[in-house]
Design an enzyme around this catalytic site. Structure first.
Site, PDB file in Angstrom:
ATOM      1  N   ASP A 114       0.857  -1.193   0.000  1.00  0.00           N
ATOM      2  CA  ASP A 114       0.000   0.000   0.000  1.00  0.00           C
ATOM      3  C   ASP A 114       0.884   1.231   0.000  1.00  0.00           C
ATOM      4  O   ASP A 114       2.099   1.155   0.214  1.00  0.00           O
ATOM      5  CB  ASP A 114      -0.933  -0.003   1.218  1.00  0.00           C
ATOM      6  CG  ASP A 114      -1.990   1.100   1.159  1.00  0.00           C
ATOM      7  OD1 ASP A 114      -2.256   1.612   0.056  1.00  0.00           O
ATOM      8  OD2 ASP A 114      -2.548   1.453   2.211  1.00  0.00           O
ATOM      9  N   SER A 115       0.256   2.382  -0.223  1.00  0.00           N
ATOM     10  CA  SER A 115       1.000   3.641  -0.187  1.00  0.00           C
ATOM     11  C   SER A 115       1.423   3.980   1.232  1.00  0.00           C
ATOM     12  O   SER A 115       2.489   4.555   1.451  1.00  0.00           O
ATOM     13  CB  SER A 115       0.127   4.769  -0.747  1.00  0.00           C
ATOM     14  OG  SER A 115      -1.096   4.853  -0.025  1.00  0.00           O
TER      15      SER A 115
ATOM     16  N   CYS B 260      -4.547  -1.227  -1.990  1.00  0.00           N
ATOM     17  CA  CYS B 260      -4.728   0.206  -2.222  1.00  0.00           C
ATOM     18  C   CYS B 260      -5.682   0.352  -3.397  1.00  0.00           C
ATOM     19  O   CYS B 260      -5.396  -0.129  -4.494  1.00  0.00           O
ATOM     20  CB  CYS B 260      -3.387   0.865  -2.542  1.00  0.00           C
ATOM     21  SG  CYS B 260      -3.506   2.589  -3.073  1.00  0.00           S
TER      22      CYS B 260
ATOM     23  N   GLU C 121      -3.250   7.809   8.873  1.00  0.00           N
ATOM     24  CA  GLU C 121      -1.813   7.645   9.091  1.00  0.00           C
ATOM     25  C   GLU C 121      -1.424   8.155  10.487  1.00  0.00           C
ATOM     26  O   GLU C 121      -0.656   7.514  11.206  1.00  0.00           O
ATOM     27  CB  GLU C 121      -1.032   8.428   8.027  1.00  0.00           C
ATOM     28  CG  GLU C 121      -1.090   7.840   6.635  1.00  0.00           C
ATOM     29  CD  GLU C 121      -0.141   6.679   6.433  1.00  0.00           C
ATOM     30  OE1 GLU C 121       0.958   6.688   7.011  1.00  0.00           O
ATOM     31  OE2 GLU C 121      -0.508   5.747   5.693  1.00  0.00           O
TER      32      GLU C 121
ATOM     33  N   CYS D 203     -11.140   3.221   0.333  1.00  0.00           N
ATOM     34  CA  CYS D 203      -9.699   3.391   0.536  1.00  0.00           C
ATOM     35  C   CYS D 203      -9.350   2.544   1.746  1.00  0.00           C
ATOM     36  O   CYS D 203     -10.064   2.578   2.759  1.00  0.00           O
ATOM     37  CB  CYS D 203      -9.355   4.858   0.786  1.00  0.00           C
ATOM     38  SG  CYS D 203      -7.639   5.144   1.308  1.00  0.00           S
TER      39      CYS D 203
ATOM     40  N   HIS E 224      -7.256   2.869   3.943  1.00  0.00           N
ATOM     41  CA  HIS E 224      -6.984   3.648   5.149  1.00  0.00           C
ATOM     42  C   HIS E 224      -8.246   3.857   5.990  1.00  0.00           C
ATOM     43  O   HIS E 224      -8.171   3.967   7.217  1.00  0.00           O
ATOM     44  CB  HIS E 224      -6.419   5.028   4.775  1.00  0.00           C
ATOM     45  CG  HIS E 224      -4.962   5.047   4.470  1.00  0.00           C
ATOM     46  ND1 HIS E 224      -4.456   4.653   3.254  1.00  0.00           N
ATOM     47  CD2 HIS E 224      -3.894   5.419   5.219  1.00  0.00           C
ATOM     48  CE1 HIS E 224      -3.138   4.785   3.264  1.00  0.00           C
ATOM     49  NE2 HIS E 224      -2.773   5.247   4.449  1.00  0.00           N
TER      50      HIS E 224
END
Length: 261
Positions: free
Chosen positions: A9-10, A73, A151, A183, A185
């Site tokens: 993932d990013s 992602c 994050e 997403c 996240h």
């Protein structure tokens, strides 16, 4: 015999997918690669995103002798899967926004997709909506700020309720009854999002479906909890002390920088 599973993932969002995989397929070797040097992906050009991801993932697959790669992602999955499958001989699993189950679940036939700006604008996403939610009103909400809040949360900094309320305001003003977290996240903020949107909005993500797909693609083998390992790799020279602590709490025995900037 344990399998080697590489999740990419990013940033830390893919940990939500890896958690589902570890629960469904325990006793494996789990490797988590995140490209925090270029976060957030939703704001990168398509060419930069594709070339950068392939350059990171291909040598890591070789180094680890990975049995399967999971692109955890949504933004990357809409673009890089063909290029990766062309250069890798192992299965590559992408993440698809849960549009189909959302449309099936909605009683009001009014659903929403909360994702990065990159995912929102991709033709791939709009094709999913046409194919699986043609009988629904579908609202699209793009946010890169929520990625950064997730994050920060995993690094130990709780998100501001006021900031979340502001970012989610367009959704609170809608009458939708199912919201797709498009997403990886965003499941990390599921409790906070649910608190703001209320019980009348069901939140859906793809983590469980991806874990099942990985299980189906791997050769059958016995679980070996004693042989289980989890290693994380990142692409900048430093990550925060809070994130390091969180990764260790999640069971990562090793955290390695693979590409100093």
């Amino acid at each position: 015999m344990s399998h080697t599973i590489l999740v990419f993932d990013s940033g830390v969002g893919g940990l939500s997918v890896l958690q589902e995989i570890r629960q469904l397929i325990p006793g494996q070797h789990y490797h988590y690669l995140f490209d925090n040097a270029r976060l957030p992906y939703g704001e990168l050009s398509e060419a930069e995103l594709i070339s950068g991801c392939v350059a990171l993932i291909e040598p890591m697959v070789t180094r680890l002798a990975a049995d399967i790669v999971v692109i955890a992602c949504n933004t990357a999955s809409t673009l890089i899967l063909p290029a990766l499958r062309q250069c890798l001989s192992v299965p590559v699993v992408g993440v698809v926004p849960a549009i189909k189950p959302a449309a099936q679940l909605s009683k009001s036939h009014h659903i929403g997709l909360l994702a990065t700006p990159g995912t929102i604008k991709r033709e791939y996403t709009h094709e999913l909506i046409r194919k699986f939610a043609d009988d629904c009103r579908v609202e699209l909400f793009g946010s890169s700020e929520l990625v950064m809040l997730a994050e920060q949360k995993i690094a130990g900094l709780e998100p501001s309720p006021q900031q979340l309320q502001k970012l989610l305001a367009p959704i609170t003003q809608s009458s939708l009854d199912v919201l797709v977290l498009g997403c990886t996240h965003f499941p990390m903020l599921k409790a906070e999002i649910s608190q703001i949107l209320g019980d009348q909005v069901t939140l859906l993500d793809s983590g469980t479906a991806i874990a099942r797909r990985v299980r189906d693609l791997l050769p059958a083998g016995e679980e070996n909890p004693e042989d289980e390992t989890a290693v994380a790799y990142y692409t900048t020279a430093a990550i925060s002390e809070g994130l390091t602590l969180s990764l260790k709490k999640l069971g990562f025995s090793k955290i390695e920088n693979i590409k100093s900037e």
